[in-house]
Structures are given as structure tokens and as C-alpha cells.
Motif scaffolding. Sequence first.
Motif, PDB file in Angstrom:
ATOM      1  N   GLY A   1       0.813  -1.208   0.000  1.00 53.24           N
ATOM      2  CA  GLY A   1       0.000   0.000   0.000  1.00 53.24           C
ATOM      3  C   GLY A   1       0.841   1.249   0.000  1.00 53.24           C
ATOM      4  O   GLY A   1       2.051   1.213  -0.194  1.00 53.24           O
ATOM      5  N   GLY A   2       0.180   2.352   0.264  1.00 48.55           N
ATOM      6  CA  GLY A   2       0.841   3.646   0.243  1.00 48.55           C
ATOM      7  C   GLY A   2       0.787   4.329   1.593  1.00 48.55           C
ATOM      8  O   GLY A   2       0.784   3.680   2.642  1.00 48.55           O
ATOM      9  N   LYS A   3       0.703   5.661   1.547  1.00 43.03           N
ATOM     10  CA  LYS A   3       0.699   6.470   2.769  1.00 43.03           C
ATOM     11  C   LYS A   3      -0.453   6.090   3.702  1.00 43.03           C
ATOM     12  O   LYS A   3      -0.292   6.051   4.912  1.00 43.03           O
ATOM     13  N   GLY A   4      -1.623   5.865   3.147  1.00 41.12           N
ATOM     14  CA  GLY A   4      -2.804   5.563   3.965  1.00 41.12           C
ATOM     15  C   GLY A   4      -2.650   4.280   4.752  1.00 41.12           C
ATOM     16  O   GLY A   4      -2.952   4.235   5.953  1.00 41.12           O
ATOM     17  N   GLN A   5      -2.177   3.234   4.096  1.00 44.66           N
ATOM     18  CA  GLN A   5      -1.971   1.970   4.791  1.00 44.66           C
ATOM     19  C   GLN A   5      -0.900   2.134   5.873  1.00 44.66           C
ATOM     20  O   GLN A   5      -1.053   1.635   6.980  1.00 44.66           O
ATOM     21  N   LEU A   6       0.165   2.847   5.544  1.00 44.89           N
ATOM     22  CA  LEU A   6       1.233   3.049   6.515  1.00 44.89           C
ATOM     23  C   LEU A   6       0.726   3.813   7.732  1.00 44.89           C
ATOM     24  O   LEU A   6       0.983   3.412   8.874  1.00 44.89           O
ATOM     25  N   SER A   7      -0.013   4.889   7.510  1.00 47.07           N
ATOM     26  CA  SER A   7      -0.494   5.671   8.653  1.00 47.07           C
ATOM     27  C   SER A   7      -1.509   4.884   9.476  1.00 47.07           C
ATOM     28  O   SER A   7      -1.609   5.084  10.683  1.00 47.07           O
ATOM     29  N   SER A   8      -2.232   3.955   8.846  1.00 43.08           N
ATOM     30  CA  SER A   8      -3.220   3.178   9.602  1.00 43.08           C
ATOM     31  C   SER A   8      -2.579   2.185  10.565  1.00 43.08           C
ATOM     32  O   SER A   8      -3.193   1.805  11.550  1.00 43.08           O
ATOM     33  N   VAL A   9      -1.348   1.776  10.312  1.00 46.76           N
ATOM     34  CA  VAL A   9      -0.714   0.776  11.189  1.00 46.76           C
ATOM     35  C   VAL A   9       0.498   1.287  11.958  1.00 46.76           C
ATOM     36  O   VAL A   9       0.873   0.700  12.973  1.00 46.76           O
TER      37      VAL A   9
END
Length: 177
Positions: free
Chosen positions: A102-110
Motif C-alpha cells: 500500500g501507500g501512505k494511507g496503509q502506513l499511517s493506519s498501522v
Amino acid sequence: LVAVEQKVESKVLEEIQTALHLQHLPTHIECFDNSNFQGAYPVSAMVCFKNGVPSKSDYRKFNIKTVVGINDFASMKESVGRRYKSVLEKNLPLPQLIIIDGGKGQLSSVSALFPGVHIVSLAKREERLFSQNYPNGIVLDLQTEVGRLLIALRDYAHHFAISYHRKKRAKKLEGAL
């Protein structure tokens, strides 16, 4: 997928350590991906590499339990959260590197789940890697062993997740007949 079936040389692991600014040599890497069919039968899968080789006994599959519909961020958060909650409860060592698809969104979610654990996300198509050190991402150089290996690890997790999703969906469909 052939690249990840063979032993990764320690030199490449050292290059990953340098490129990603890791404190420790990434001898234990875990990589996650999600799969669903229009929001149905959502699953995640995790592949594990220890000392540069696949550790198939450590691979994990996750049925997504709390997410309704298509929500890749929440699905990733659930599977990563469940994995490392279990690891911590069992006093097992955490990996030196976690890769999520994923990108930024997946990274920030975890990333907030486990501070101190180095997590990177790798977006398909442009092969852009995001991390705490690269918040705007960097495009991986496909001509380097590091770039090819990180992409191969992500693709390997993707293949494992899709295979699990197809089996789950086929089993549900067979039960409906």
C-alpha cells in the motif's frame, strides 16, 4: 517469486538496513497484503523471512473480522494489529522490518500501533516506498538488488493473500451449491 525462494545474501540485507535507516540488520522481515472480492471474503496474509530465507512455518493467514466492505486501511490495521498483539503476548521477537502493501494511507493506519517497530509500505505500479524516514515516498530503483528484493517480498505476500482468498471464496461458493 523465484528471488524470494532463494537465500538472500547478507550484503543485500545490509544494503536494506542502510537504505531504510534501520538500527539493526533486518534478519527477520514480515510482509503483509490484503485481498477481497468487492468487499466480500476479506482476508490478509503475512509471509516471513528469517536470515534471508522464507520461514514458511511462520506464515500467517487472517480472516478479517471487524471490517465491513472495502476498507484496505482498516483491514491492514486489523491484521497487523492481531499479528503483533499475539507476538507480544507470547514474548516472541518482533521483526526488524515490516513491509505492508500500500501507500501512505496503509502506513499511517498501522504505524501508530507499534511505535519503535520499523514499518514501510510499498505502493504498486510506481513502486514507491513510504516510511517514517520517507514520508513523501521514494521510487525504488528496479536495477538494484534492494529494489528488486523489496518488490519481490511484497509480490510474494500478494500471491499468498490472493491464493488464500481464492480458496476461501471457492469453499464458500461450494457450500452454497
